[in-house]
Enzyme design. Structure first.
Site: not given
Length: 489
Positions: A235, A293
């Site tokens: 990530k 996101t």
């Protein structure tokens, strides 16, 4: 709240969709419908929440839904990473006003008050100095550090905001020393492996060393097992990760463009260009990418996305991302099915207008490449030249299909494998449609079965050309060395 009657019309698209599991989506019927429309390819388990038993039960739900839908999908276990947060606050929150002083105290064990708020991350006083800027609650609250006195960080509040318990902390420009993997992550890693996860996401990665540590822990946990190891996803949400991007990509199986924390560290305006750069480098270095996101944030409470959200998803697709991801939209939102369906519709529409991806275009230089790579490149070139309708890869591990998917091609890529774990892993690869077939059969039998399968699915018609890659010795794993142009009889 969900609609009483769902539109289960199948939507064909190449970009994969990752949906986060939660109270809004963890039931078999709903997940089955998401899979059936061609919308759901990967399910994300958020290990910031839940017990081992909770995750085991959810894994059973996901596998049952996939079995009912007749299609294998992947499970992505997302490790929490370090908790860089404020502690509990008396009453749950405090109103902070611009110009006030706020003390963050790493030694405070009780509930925070207007006088001082505790920290889950005890090393924060060692990581900051006067003049540093801290962003709390995803950047909604800005604090400027005035001084550091032992365990106490004295700050000035730059904007009025209600601060709630356990909200996250970021430092402008990065530089927090917390490691990517915690003791909780190591415990959760064991649970993730036990439930048969296909991918493991490592949060707050700073360097390739974080991936080496995670891979070593996976090997330690799976020592003596012949099971396929989960792929590692980095990530990218720290400034340090941007600085070490190539080494992190190469140490990973794929990356996640985690735009939330990244935006807080580098500034929101920098994220779009960084997103394009990360997706491009992942493709160039032959790794996959997930864009994540707030992609469909408004659909937590609304049945349709905003035009800005449609553009966001479409642009990620046009950038060449392998997958787009939703979080709260499907975990706790009121419209999880509609969210996934809308993402599928947007992806299909963007792909229809896409001339090419920012992908790998056979620029190998003077160094020799593997047979696998050369076969994949040849398959793409020949498919274009003869106007083939599909590329078919007979594969044990899925590696040839993955290499084909790195190229700028909109043709469907059918990967036929005898391995369930390979099917699940390939659920992440853009444009790859994994199916089950026994590759141990003789070559002619395999070709006939492939033709029959794709005719039945409406992918091919009589007279169509398709490209097939395989091994000349069908029983040998990892031996793709044959490329054929075939006509459906």
């Amino acid at each position: 709240m969900t609609t009483s009657k769902r539109d289960l019309t199948r939507i064909r698209h190449n970009t994969k969709i990752v949906a986060t599991l939660g109270p809004g989506s963890n039931n078999v019927e709903l997940l089955e419908d998401m899979i059936r429309i061609g919308g759901l390819n990967v399910v994300r388990f958020n290990f910031s929440h839940g017990t081992p038993e909770f995750h085991r039960e959810n894994a059973e739900i996901v596998r049952e839904a996939a079995r009912r839908a007749g299609r294998e999908i992947a499970i992505l276990a997302d490790l929490q990473g370090p908790k860089i947060r404020v502690g509990k606050i008396a009453g749950g929150s405090i109103q902070l006003n611009q110009g006030e002083k706020l003390v963050l105290d790493a030694a405070l064990d009780g509930e925070g008050t207007r006088e001082a708020v505790g920290l889950d991350y005890r090393n924060l006083p060692d990581d900051v100095k006067a003049g540093d800027v801290l962003w709390l609650d995803d950047g909604l609250l800005t604090l400027t550090v005035d001084s550091v006195e032992g365990s106490r960080i004295i700050t000035t509040v730059e904007n009025s905001h209600v601060l709630k318990s356990n909200k996250g902390i970021n430092k402008r420009g990065g530089g927090l020393s917390a490691g990517a993997l915690t003791e909780k992550d190591f415990r959760d890693l064991k649970t993730a492996i036990a439930i048969g996860c296909d991918y493991l996401a490592v949060s707050f990665v700073k360097s390739a060393e974080d991936l080496h540590t995670a891979r070593a822990k996976v090997e330690e946990e799976m020592k003596g097992s012949s099971a396929v190891r989960p792929g590692l996803v980095s990530k990218i949400e720290r400034v340090e990760a941007i600085e070490n991007l190539d080494e992190i990509i190469l140490a990973s199986d794929g990356i996640m463009v985690a735009r939330g924390d990244l935006a807080v560290e580098v500034g929101h305006a920098a994220v779009p260009a960084l997103q394009k750069r990360m997706i491009r480098r992942a493709r160039e270095l032959r790794r996959f990418s997930i864009t994540a996101t707030q992609m469909m944030e408004s659909m937590i409470t609304n049945p349709v996305p905003t035009r800005a959200e449609v553009s966001d998803v479409a642009n990620a697709v046009l950038d060449g991302t392998d997958a787009v991801m939703c979080s709260a939209e499907t975990a706790v939102g009121a419209y999880p099915f509609e969210t996934v369906r809308q993402m599928a519709i947007i992806a299909a529409a963007a792909e229809a207008e896409q001339d090419s991806l920012n992908g790998v275009e056979d620029e190998y230089g003077e160094e020799p490449v593997s047979t696998n790579l050369a076969i994949a490149s040849g398959a793409v070139d020949i498919a274009r030249a003869v106007n083939a309708k599909a590329i078919v890869a007979l594969t044990e591990s899925g590696s040839t299909a993955f290499e084909v998917s790195r190229h700028s091609i909109q043709l469907p890529i059918y990967a036929l494998t005898p391995s369930v774990s390979a099917q699940r892993r390939m659920a992440m690869y853009r444009g790859v449609r994994p199916l089950m077939i026994a590759t141990s059969k003789d070559h002619e039998t395999a070709i006939n079965e492939v033709e029959a399968m794709l005719l039945e699915r409406g992918v091919l018609a009589k007279g169509d050309l398709f490209i097939m890659t395989s091994g000349s010795r069908m029983r040998e794993s990892g031996s793709t060395n044959m490329l054929q142009v075939l006509t459906v009889e």
